[in-house]
Write an enzyme that holds these catalytic residues in place. Structure first.
Site, mmCIF file in Angstrom:
data_model
loop_
_atom_site.group_PDB
_atom_site.id
_atom_site.type_symbol
_atom_site.label_atom_id
_atom_site.label_comp_id
_atom_site.label_asym_id
_atom_site.label_seq_id
_atom_site.Cartn_x
_atom_site.Cartn_y
_atom_site.Cartn_z
ATOM 1 C CB SER A 1 60.307 -9.087 52.578
ATOM 2 O OG SER A 1 59.922 -8.338 51.855
ATOM 3 C CB SER A 2 56.174 -9.003 50.339
ATOM 4 O OG SER A 2 54.793 -8.859 49.961
ATOM 5 C CG ASP B 1 66.218 0.697 46.452
ATOM 6 O OD1 ASP B 1 65.928 0.149 45.400
ATOM 7 O OD2 ASP B 1 65.345 1.368 46.822
ATOM 8 C CE1 TYR C 1 54.580 -5.110 36.751
ATOM 9 C CE2 TYR C 1 52.954 -5.920 35.319
ATOM 10 C CZ TYR C 1 53.866 -5.782 36.536
ATOM 11 O OH TYR C 1 53.793 -7.244 37.081
ATOM 12 C CE LYS D 1 57.325 -7.330 36.246
ATOM 13 N NZ LYS D 1 58.216 -7.850 37.156
ATOM 14 C CB SER E 1 58.077 -11.405 32.921
ATOM 15 O OG SER E 1 57.413 -10.726 32.187
ATOM 16 N NE ARG F 1 61.786 -0.858 48.657
ATOM 17 C CZ ARG F 1 60.666 -0.084 48.383
ATOM 18 N NH1 ARG F 1 60.987 1.155 47.880
ATOM 19 N NH2 ARG F 1 59.558 -0.715 48.375
ATOM 20 C CE LYS G 1 57.439 -4.844 52.870
ATOM 21 N NZ LYS G 1 57.047 -4.654 51.707
HETATM 22 N N1 LIG Z 1 50.765 -10.075 42.233
HETATM 23 C C1 LIG Z 1 50.523 -9.821 40.860
HETATM 24 O O1 LIG Z 1 49.370 -9.886 40.299
HETATM 25 C C2 LIG Z 1 51.544 -10.278 39.986
HETATM 26 C C3 LIG Z 1 52.955 -9.816 40.168
HETATM 27 N N2 LIG Z 1 53.970 -10.061 39.380
HETATM 28 C C4 LIG Z 1 55.262 -9.902 39.521
HETATM 29 O O2 LIG Z 1 55.692 -10.695 40.757
HETATM 30 C C5 LIG Z 1 56.653 -10.014 41.501
HETATM 31 C C6 LIG Z 1 56.375 -10.060 43.153
HETATM 32 O O3 LIG Z 1 54.821 -9.468 42.923
HETATM 33 P P1 LIG Z 1 54.354 -9.323 44.479
HETATM 34 O O4 LIG Z 1 54.344 -10.428 45.160
HETATM 35 O O5 LIG Z 1 52.743 -9.177 44.003
HETATM 36 O O6 LIG Z 1 54.661 -8.032 44.994
HETATM 37 P P2 LIG Z 1 54.620 -7.526 46.518
HETATM 38 O O7 LIG Z 1 54.578 -6.047 46.435
HETATM 39 O O8 LIG Z 1 53.742 -8.400 47.505
HETATM 40 O O9 LIG Z 1 56.287 -7.677 47.086
HETATM 41 C C7 LIG Z 1 57.261 -7.031 46.377
HETATM 42 C C8 LIG Z 1 58.494 -7.557 46.968
HETATM 43 O O10 LIG Z 1 59.783 -6.603 46.249
HETATM 44 C C9 LIG Z 1 60.276 -6.122 47.378
HETATM 45 N N3 LIG Z 1 60.755 -4.790 46.453
HETATM 46 C C10 LIG Z 1 59.990 -3.879 46.206
HETATM 47 N N4 LIG Z 1 60.721 -2.622 45.553
HETATM 48 C C11 LIG Z 1 62.286 -3.193 45.717
HETATM 49 C C12 LIG Z 1 63.252 -2.462 45.674
HETATM 50 N N5 LIG Z 1 63.546 -1.284 44.906
HETATM 51 N N6 LIG Z 1 64.539 -3.028 46.038
HETATM 52 C C13 LIG Z 1 64.434 -4.336 46.737
HETATM 53 N N7 LIG Z 1 63.297 -5.138 46.824
HETATM 54 C C14 LIG Z 1 62.069 -4.498 46.212
HETATM 55 C C15 LIG Z 1 59.465 -5.913 48.317
HETATM 56 O O11 LIG Z 1 59.780 -5.561 49.555
HETATM 57 P P3 LIG Z 1 60.382 -3.991 49.965
HETATM 58 O O12 LIG Z 1 59.084 -3.121 49.826
HETATM 59 O O13 LIG Z 1 60.664 -4.046 51.615
HETATM 60 O O14 LIG Z 1 61.503 -3.630 49.308
HETATM 61 C C16 LIG Z 1 58.604 -7.137 48.447
HETATM 62 O O15 LIG Z 1 59.512 -8.034 49.012
HETATM 63 C C17 LIG Z 1 56.780 -8.715 40.858
HETATM 64 O O16 LIG Z 1 57.932 -8.457 40.240
HETATM 65 C C18 LIG Z 1 55.573 -8.413 40.169
HETATM 66 O O17 LIG Z 1 55.811 -7.452 39.148
HETATM 67 C C19 LIG Z 1 53.639 -10.393 37.805
HETATM 68 C C20 LIG Z 1 52.446 -10.977 37.574
HETATM 69 C C21 LIG Z 1 51.292 -10.746 38.406
HETATM 70 C C1 LIG Z 2 45.986 -16.132 23.223
HETATM 71 C C2 LIG Z 2 45.324 -15.085 23.774
HETATM 72 C C3 LIG Z 2 44.933 -15.385 25.272
HETATM 73 C C4 LIG Z 2 44.155 -14.366 26.155
HETATM 74 C C5 LIG Z 2 43.892 -14.405 27.404
HETATM 75 C C6 LIG Z 2 45.230 -13.486 27.905
HETATM 76 C C7 LIG Z 2 44.691 -12.699 28.928
HETATM 77 C C8 LIG Z 2 45.564 -11.682 29.011
HETATM 78 C C9 LIG Z 2 45.264 -10.633 30.418
HETATM 79 C C10 LIG Z 2 46.696 -9.989 30.792
HETATM 80 C C11 LIG Z 2 46.424 -9.786 32.228
HETATM 81 C C12 LIG Z 2 47.575 -9.185 32.743
HETATM 82 C C13 LIG Z 2 47.780 -9.353 34.285
HETATM 83 C C14 LIG Z 2 49.213 -8.436 35.009
HETATM 84 C C15 LIG Z 2 49.149 -8.902 36.342
HETATM 85 C C16 LIG Z 2 50.156 -7.996 36.516
HETATM 86 O O1 LIG Z 2 51.393 -8.193 36.379
HETATM 87 C C17 LIG Z 2 49.700 -7.166 37.777
HETATM 88 N N1 LIG Z 2 48.807 -7.523 38.729
HETATM 89 C C18 LIG Z 2 50.698 -6.348 38.370
HETATM 90 O O2 LIG Z 2 51.382 -7.225 39.121
#
Ligand SMILES: NC(=O)C1=CN([C@@H]2O[C@H](COP(=O)(O)OP(=O)(O)OC[C@H]3O[C@@H](n4cnc5c(N)ncnc54)[C@H](OP(=O)(O)O)[C@@H]3O)[C@@H](O)[C@H]2O)C=CC1
Ligand SMILES: CCCCCCCCCCCCCCCC(=O)[C@@H](N)CO
Length: 293
Positions: free
Chosen positions: A18-19, A67, A158, A162, A144, A41, A45
């Protein structure tokens, strides 16, 4: 061995759809002709997401309010949605903090939602995926993070959650290969989403700085590469040059079906270890410096 996983006309089930990244992926999958279901959840949204998809493509997606920590609720949703061809386990929360300052409740919450919740989703969908009539290859993709390839200051819980997904993925791939089910693990850097916006308000400076050595991507770019990676059955999906370098450094004992990438992993193993040590030495120098100040 190479594999190709079709998306058109198939059922793509996305948790956290949803996001942010999950919603961008839903847009991509619908635009490629998939039947899409979303789980999260908040029903409001989900309804908003459904509306945005209807507006963009004139297509209705299934929405399920549950959830991921509640196995029975997840099971009900998956059964109601029908047999899944491509399962994207994407829900996740991130509350960065130094462990000393972080409550154990928050630690447990991240492990519960990101890791145990992913087990719940996979376990709920497995019977119908294994028993599917469609003999074409299926996929389970786990979201991840780069913080699931290298531990980062402020991300102890976190990162642990992951890294855990990778263990799940490697073991599960061995268990499911005979069912023609292919696992992908996605390792994005910081990505512009509502979640990241919230995270930035509270992220320790050091975490901000280290994360800043990676890219900041748009959710659409992450979604596109993710879907392309799923379609070609890629086990590890990475982004941009530094992401590819990190993937080579962290290749470990993950499977690899691309001969070309396997060649790069072998050829650059030594060099990428050097680059990793230089990166880490920079990280440790910054930490020491800021501590002295
Ligand atoms: N954005 C970033 O910088 C990065 C994100 N990620 C990973 O990508 C994934 C998505 O992130 P992002 O798009 O930023 O997150 P958002 O916070 O924008 O969206 C999270 C989504 O997960 C749902 N969610 C959260 N908790 C639960 C729960 N307990 N049960 C069911 N649904 C749930 C939310 O809906 P609701 O709250 O309504 O449940 C929403 O749809 C995550 O796993 C994050 O760790 C990885 C690397 C970087
Ligand atoms: C071979 C060596 C390469 C070195 C370059 C690598 C740089 C590593 C940076 C790690 C950044 C972690 C971001 C996490 C994003 C995330 O998950 C959060 N926004 C929460 O969602």
């Amino acid at each position: 061995q190479p594999v190709s996983i079709p998306i058109k006309g198939r059922h793509v089930f996305i948790t956290g759809g949803s996001s942010g990244i999950g919603l961008a992926l839903a847009h991509k999958a619908v635009s490629e002709g998939a039947r899409v279901s979303l789980l999260a959840r908040s029903l409001s949204k989900l309804e908003e997401a459904k509306k945005s998809l209807h507006l963009a493509y004139g297509v209705d997606v299934g929405i399920f309010a549950a959830d991921v920590r509640d196995y029975d609720a997840v099971k009900r949703a998956v059964v109601e949605a029908g047999p899944v061809d491509v399962l994207v386990v994407n829900q996740g929360i991130f509350v960065p903090q130094e462990l000393k300052k972080q409550d154990l409740d928050e630690v447990k919450l991240m492990i519960d939602v990101n890791l145990v919740g992913s087990f719940n989703v996979v376990k709920a969908a497995l019977p119908s995926m294994k028993g599917r009539k469609d003999s074409r290859p299926a996929s389970i993709a786990l979201m991840s993070s780069q913080a699931g390839q290298v531990g980062i200051y402020g991300y102890s819980a976190y990162s642990a959650s992951k890294f855990g997904l990778r263990g799940l993925a490697e073991a599960l791939q061995q268990e499911l290969i005979s069912d023609n089910i292919h696992i992908s693990v996605i390792y994005p850097p910081d990505t512009e989403t509502p979640g990241l916006e919230e995270e930035r308000k509270i992220r320790p400076k050091m975490t901000d700085m280290i994360a800043g050595s990676g890219s900041v991507l748009k959710a659409e770019e992450v979604a596109k590469k993710t879907l392309d990676g799923i379609k070609s059955g890629r086990f590890s999906i990475s982004f941009r040059l530094e992401g590819q370098m990190l993937a080579i450094a962290a290749a470990g004992a993950s499977p690899q079906r691309s001969f070309l990438i396997a060649f790069f992993e072998v050829a650059f193993a030594g060099v990428s270890r050097i680059v990793t040590l230089l990166f880490l030495s920079n990280v440790y120098r910054s930490i020491t410096k800021s501590h002295a100040n």
